[in-house]
Structure formats: C-alpha cells, structure tokens
Design a protein around this motif. Structure first.
Motif, PDB file in Angstrom:
ATOM      1  N   ILE A 157       0.827  -1.211   0.000  1.00 19.68           N
ATOM      2  CA  ILE A 157       0.000   0.000   0.000  1.00 19.68           C
ATOM      3  C   ILE A 157       0.862   1.261   0.000  1.00 19.68           C
ATOM      4  O   ILE A 157       0.588   2.214  -0.736  1.00 19.68           O
ATOM      5  N   ALA A 178      -0.355   5.629   3.922  1.00 18.75           N
ATOM      6  CA  ALA A 178      -0.373   6.218   2.581  1.00 18.75           C
ATOM      7  C   ALA A 178      -0.854   7.663   2.628  1.00 18.75           C
ATOM      8  O   ALA A 178      -0.326   8.530   1.913  1.00 18.75           O
ATOM      9  N   GLN A 179      -1.849   7.946   3.469  1.00 17.51           N
ATOM     10  CA  GLN A 179      -2.334   9.314   3.593  1.00 17.51           C
ATOM     11  C   GLN A 179      -1.277  10.225   4.231  1.00 17.51           C
ATOM     12  O   GLN A 179      -1.104  11.383   3.821  1.00 17.51           O
ATOM     13  N   ILE A 189      -3.505   2.168   4.773  1.00 20.43           N
ATOM     14  CA  ILE A 189      -4.191   3.334   4.194  1.00 20.43           C
ATOM     15  C   ILE A 189      -3.804   4.601   4.954  1.00 20.43           C
ATOM     16  O   ILE A 189      -3.557   5.663   4.359  1.00 20.43           O
ATOM     17  N   GLY A 210      -8.114   1.611  -7.041  1.00 19.23           N
ATOM     18  CA  GLY A 210      -8.163   0.777  -5.855  1.00 19.23           C
ATOM     19  C   GLY A 210      -9.452  -0.020  -5.777  1.00 19.23           C
ATOM     20  O   GLY A 210      -9.442  -1.199  -5.419  1.00 19.23           O
ATOM     21  N   LEU A 258      -4.795  -3.406   6.761  1.00 16.49           N
ATOM     22  CA  LEU A 258      -5.402  -2.554   5.734  1.00 16.49           C
ATOM     23  C   LEU A 258      -5.583  -1.106   6.204  1.00 16.49           C
ATOM     24  O   LEU A 258      -5.127  -0.174   5.525  1.00 16.49           O
ATOM     25  N   PRO A 259      -6.235  -0.846   7.350  1.00 15.43           N
ATOM     26  CA  PRO A 259      -6.364   0.566   7.773  1.00 15.43           C
ATOM     27  C   PRO A 259      -5.021   1.193   8.110  1.00 15.43           C
ATOM     28  O   PRO A 259      -4.811   2.392   7.872  1.00 15.43           O
ATOM     29  N   ARG A 307      -5.031   4.828  -6.302  1.00 14.87           N
ATOM     30  CA  ARG A 307      -5.988   5.861  -5.951  1.00 14.87           C
ATOM     31  C   ARG A 307      -7.388   5.521  -6.458  1.00 14.87           C
ATOM     32  O   ARG A 307      -7.542   4.835  -7.460  1.00 14.87           O
TER      33      ARG A 307
END
Length: 258
Positions: A96, A206-207, A203, A106, A199-200, A102
């Motif tokens: 990720i 990545a943010q 993410i 995704g 996963l979270p 994006r």
C-alpha cells in the motif's frame, strides 16, 4: 523470487538461488520426495515380524528414523506458521505504501480480488459436492483395524487424536474478525485479523505519505524503507524454510502410506 525494475519501470520477477535448491526447481524436489516416500511407506507398513530377527541397535535406529519422519514435517510447518503473520502484515503495508493506488483504481483492484475469491469458493464447493469425498467411509472400522501388527504400529508413537472444532454462527465469526489486541492477533496467527489490522494501517500510512509529499517533507521515507527491507528479509528467510518442504513432504507421504 525477487523483483527488479526493467527499462519500462515495471517490476520483473527474478529467481532467487534459494528458490532452486541444488539448481533444480522446487517442484522437482517435491515430486522426487513423493516418489521416494511411497516405497518407504510401504516398507514401514509391512508385517512387523520382518524385524523380529534384527539386532536391537538396528531396530532403535529404525525407531529414531520413524520418529524423525513424524517430527521434521511438524517443525517445518511451525516455521512456516511463525513467518506467516509478520510476512502478511509487512506485505500489505509495503504494497500500500510503496504504490500509488488511488480512487477507482483501488476499487477496481478490490473488485478483482473479490471476484477471484468468489470464483475459487464456487469451484471448491462445487467439486466437493460433486465428488463428496469421505462419503461411505467406515471410520469406526478404521479405528478397529485387525490383522498382523505392522512395523509402524510397533515403533511409531500413537498420534494424539485432535478434537473437532466447534461450529460457529455468522455473528461469532464476524466478531472474531476484530482482535481484542494487536498482540493477540500475532500470537494466535489469525491471518484474517491481521489483514483487517494491516489494511487501515496501510491506508493511514499512505495518507501520511501523501500529506508529507505536499509539504515537501520526506520523513515518511524512513518507514517505507523499513517496511520494504523487512518484507525482503522475511521473504529470504521464507525461501530458506520452503527449501526444506520436500523433506516435510517425504515424511508426511511416507507416514500416510505406512
């Protein structure tokens, strides 16, 4: 396997030496292990009277070999299980954070994964209902086997009986997807819980990466490097353990045939 970037900037898979023990593909070693395990298992399943005249030291050596056939596959499987949890987490986080995925791209990827999973489940359940493996098997008759004592019966320790897992409803399964703690998910090697955690986290990383890029900061790169190197390190160790899989296959097949 390792990946390098070609002229087009796309990753290209390259064989690691560990994935080809002795210069041969791993599947060749597995097939060879099965071929050797079948006659070994037949010999161990023969009448125990054939070893009655053997010297005691040779019988003890044979007993040790049989114990090794039971022990080694379990050790290799435990090694693979130990690597599974951190490898899954690092693989998800690294994928990720190091890729620019994006919006619609995704969602399209998730749709492909979902369809692939559903198709695999349908094929598996379809063949299971068509073939119905185990139907008509007399398990009580297997437990009460009669006949001459086999070598494997005399020398091998009896395998402990495993209790059948309890049935769970959908609510229980969904509840257990959420771990009570991060440590519990790792300790129990619950891959579903680890994926739900990774996963979270991925993410969120990545943010943070995107936000730092907009501000011209690069502190996120240190974490990306740690994740990438950690994933490559575990993959290398995994290849070392996987290279031992033919030995585990030999032990499992030989004991099953016996």
């Amino acid at each position: 396997m390792a990946s390098i970037d070609n002229d087009d900037g796309m990753p290209e898979l390259v064989d690691e030496p560990e994935s080809r023990p002795g210069g041969l593909p791993l599947y060749v070693w597995v097939i060879g292990a099965v071929v050797l395990a079948v006659p070994t298992g037949l010999a161990l399943g023969s009448n125990a009277s054939t070893i009655a005249s053997w010297p005691s030291w040779s019988v003890e050596i044979l007993r040790g070999a049989i114990n090794a056939l039971n022990l080694i596959p379990g050790l290799i499987i435990r090694g693979l299980s130990a690597l599974a949890a951190p490898l899954v987490v690092l693989a998800i986080l690294s994928a990720i954070v190091t890729n620019e995925v994006r919006g619609r791209q995704g969602l399209r990827m998730m749709l492909y994964y979902l369809v692939n999973t559903i198709v695999a489940m349908v094929i598996g359940l379809g063949f299971s209902n068509l073939i119905q493996p185990g139907v008509g098997t007399d398990l009580a008759g297997i437990e009460k086997r009669t006949g001459p004592e086999r070598i494997i019966d005399r020398l091998a320790p009896p395998a402990p009986k495993k209790a059948l897992p309890e049935r769970k409803d959908v609510a229980t399964i969904l509840t257990e997807l959420v771990p009570k703690s991060v440590g519990e998910a790792f300790a129990s090697n619950n891959l579903a819980q680890l994926v739900l955690l990774a996963l979270p986290l991925g993410i969120g990383l990545a943010q943070i990466r995107d936000a730092q890029k907009k501000r011209g900061e690069t502190s996120y790169q240190a974490l990306v490097d740690v994740l990438t190197v950690g994933f490559e390190l575990l993959m290398k160790v995994l290849l070392w353990v996987v290279a031992l899989v033919p030995i585990a296959v030999f032990g499992v097949v030989a004991m099953s045939v016996a």
